[in-house]
Write a protein that holds these residues in place. Structure first.
Motif, mmCIF file in Angstrom:
data_model
loop_
_atom_site.group_PDB
_atom_site.id
_atom_site.type_symbol
_atom_site.label_atom_id
_atom_site.label_comp_id
_atom_site.label_asym_id
_atom_site.label_seq_id
_atom_site.Cartn_x
_atom_site.Cartn_y
_atom_site.Cartn_z
ATOM 1 N N HIS A 83 0.817 -1.212 0.000
ATOM 2 C CA HIS A 83 0.000 0.000 0.000
ATOM 3 C C HIS A 83 0.854 1.267 0.000
ATOM 4 C CE1 HIS A 83 -3.694 -2.294 0.704
ATOM 5 N NE2 HIS A 83 -2.987 -3.006 1.559
ATOM 6 N N LYS A 84 2.089 1.145 0.479
ATOM 7 C CA LYS A 84 2.984 2.292 0.551
ATOM 8 C C LYS A 84 4.424 1.796 0.643
ATOM 9 C CE LYS A 84 1.737 2.687 5.484
ATOM 10 N NZ LYS A 84 0.733 1.623 5.422
ATOM 11 N N PRO A 85 5.403 2.672 0.408
ATOM 12 C CA PRO A 85 6.800 2.236 0.405
ATOM 13 C C PRO A 85 7.257 1.551 1.681
ATOM 14 C CG PRO A 85 6.614 4.385 -0.634
ATOM 15 C CD PRO A 85 5.253 4.066 -0.069
ATOM 16 N N VAL A 86 6.729 1.963 2.837
ATOM 17 C CA VAL A 86 7.165 1.331 4.082
ATOM 18 C C VAL A 86 6.782 -0.145 4.114
ATOM 19 C CG1 VAL A 86 5.074 1.898 5.409
ATOM 20 C CG2 VAL A 86 7.274 1.626 6.597
ATOM 21 N N ASP A 87 5.698 -0.512 3.417
ATOM 22 C CA ASP A 87 5.317 -1.932 3.324
ATOM 23 C C ASP A 87 6.387 -2.719 2.569
ATOM 24 O OD1 ASP A 87 2.950 -1.317 4.622
ATOM 25 O OD2 ASP A 87 1.800 -1.127 2.762
ATOM 26 N N ALA A 88 6.893 -2.126 1.491
ATOM 27 C CA ALA A 88 7.944 -2.789 0.713
ATOM 28 C C ALA A 88 9.196 -2.970 1.557
ATOM 29 C CB ALA A 88 8.258 -1.980 -0.545
ATOM 30 N N ARG A 89 9.541 -1.943 2.316
ATOM 31 C CA ARG A 89 10.742 -2.032 3.159
ATOM 32 C C ARG A 89 10.594 -3.134 4.198
ATOM 33 N NH1 ARG A 89 13.173 3.455 5.326
ATOM 34 N NH2 ARG A 89 13.931 3.448 3.183
ATOM 35 N N ARG A 90 9.396 -3.291 4.737
ATOM 36 C CA ARG A 90 9.177 -4.364 5.722
ATOM 37 C C ARG A 90 9.378 -5.739 5.112
ATOM 38 N NH1 ARG A 90 4.215 -1.365 7.377
ATOM 39 N NH2 ARG A 90 4.754 -0.085 9.188
ATOM 40 N N HIS A 91 9.162 -5.847 3.812
ATOM 41 C CA HIS A 91 9.357 -7.117 3.115
ATOM 42 C C HIS A 91 10.798 -7.273 2.601
ATOM 43 C CE1 HIS A 91 4.918 -7.284 3.015
ATOM 44 N NE2 HIS A 91 5.093 -8.581 2.866
ATOM 45 N N GLY A 92 11.654 -6.310 2.925
ATOM 46 C CA GLY A 92 13.042 -6.407 2.486
ATOM 47 C C GLY A 92 13.305 -5.870 1.100
ATOM 48 N N ILE A 93 12.418 -4.977 0.617
ATOM 49 C CA ILE A 93 12.604 -4.354 -0.695
ATOM 50 C C ILE A 93 13.118 -2.931 -0.490
ATOM 51 C CG2 ILE A 93 11.495 -3.634 -2.837
ATOM 52 C CD1 ILE A 93 9.370 -5.818 -2.303
ATOM 53 N N GLU A 94 14.322 -2.664 -0.952
ATOM 54 C CA GLU A 94 14.944 -1.354 -0.824
ATOM 55 C C GLU A 94 15.127 -0.748 -2.209
ATOM 56 O OE1 GLU A 94 15.930 0.386 1.856
ATOM 57 O OE2 GLU A 94 15.467 -1.115 3.399
ATOM 58 N N ILE A 95 15.080 0.581 -2.278
ATOM 59 C CA ILE A 95 15.212 1.249 -3.576
ATOM 60 C C ILE A 95 16.193 2.407 -3.488
ATOM 61 C CG2 ILE A 95 13.192 2.716 -3.125
ATOM 62 C CD1 ILE A 95 12.656 2.584 -6.201
ATOM 63 N N VAL A 96 16.984 2.557 -4.526
ATOM 64 C CA VAL A 96 17.835 3.728 -4.719
ATOM 65 C C VAL A 96 17.216 4.509 -5.869
ATOM 66 C CG1 VAL A 96 20.126 4.596 -5.292
ATOM 67 C CG2 VAL A 96 19.888 2.522 -3.914
#
Length: 260
Positions: A83-96
């Motif tokens: 739903h938002k970037p913090v959800d991706a980070r919780r799943h171990g997805i990082e972005i540059v």
């Protein structure tokens, strides 16, 4: 010979990320149309295409900035809904991000730990642990072989130093996937080599990397596979060893329509 995604106990690993018939539209504009692909642990996938091909939109869906209009995403075989970037980070997805998203008025260390600041003390008596953040940031920059110093202000940095700060953020967490949007744009030749070496380090740790780049030599130097997009559609998904810069250029420009 280029390393490939590691086998787990002799078995073919389950895809860390799988996209199935993913599309994204903005009103009447179809930015991404029916794209499917998967990426395994420790695999580097180059994502190429001309401006407006849909690369950044695709990556932003994986990063949680946009939700797919159609299609589905899975991580380790389980449905992935962001739903938002913090959800991706919780799943171990990082972005540059291509624009790096740095705060110019803060130090390099403060940017590395932005949103993940370290504290010492207990409850209302806790304070920011600047010493530890400066020390850890310095260690990361040393690992990256960057001349960036933790106490330097970002507004005083070169483009290469700013890129090093953005990449250093991904090394703080236990990332499963790192998305890199044009990480070697506007930096020196020496710093390009450092970034590509970092990608190799991530691969060696079993971390999957999606590399968006217009720089053909970088993709063919470090990627295991290349995915080419044109006008929102995937027109190729090939092992680097089975393709060539000439073929990819033809796919990007439309001189070659599509390959298996």
């Amino acid at each position: 010979m280029r390393a490939v995604a590691p086998l787990l106990g002799g078995r073919i690993p389950v895809a860390v990320l799988e996209l199935t018939n993913v599309s994204r539209h903005f009103g009447a504009i179809q930015a991404v149309n029916d794209v499917s692909f998967s990426i395994e642990p420790g695999e580097v996938v180059g994502l190429m295409g001309d401006n407006g091909a849909g690369k950044s939109t695709l990556v932003k869906m994986i990063a949680g900035n946009f939700r797919p209009s159609e299609g589905s995403m899975k991580m380790d075989g389980a449905e992935l809904v962001l739903h938002k970037p913090v959800d991706a980070r919780r799943h171990g997805i990082e972005i540059v991000h291509q624009d790096l998203a740095l705060c110019n008025n803060l130090t390099a260390a403060a940017n590395v730990f932005l949103g993940r600041e370290l504290r010492k003390g207990v409850g209302p008596f806790s304070v920011l642990d600047y010493a530890t953040m400066y020390r850890r940031a310095g260690e990361i920059f040393k690992e990256l072989k960057s001349e960036t110093r933790p106490r330097d202000l970002v507004k005083q940095m070169s483009g290469g130093q700013r890129q090093a700060v953005a990449i250093a953020r991904t090394m703080l967490s236990e990332a499963r996937i790192v998305l890199m949007d044009e990480p070697t744009a506007a930096i020196s030749v020496r710093q390009v080599a450092e970034v590509l070496n970092l990608i190799r380090e991530l691969r060696g740790k079993g971390i999957a990397v999606v590399l968006i780049s217009h720089r053909m030599p970088d993709v063919f130097d470090v990627a295991d596979r290349v995915i080419v997009m044109r006008r929102g559609r995937k027109v190729a998904d090939k092992q680097i060893a089975r393709s060539s810069p000439e073929e990819v250029t033809g796919l990007i420009t439309g001189a070659i329509e599509q390959v298996a």
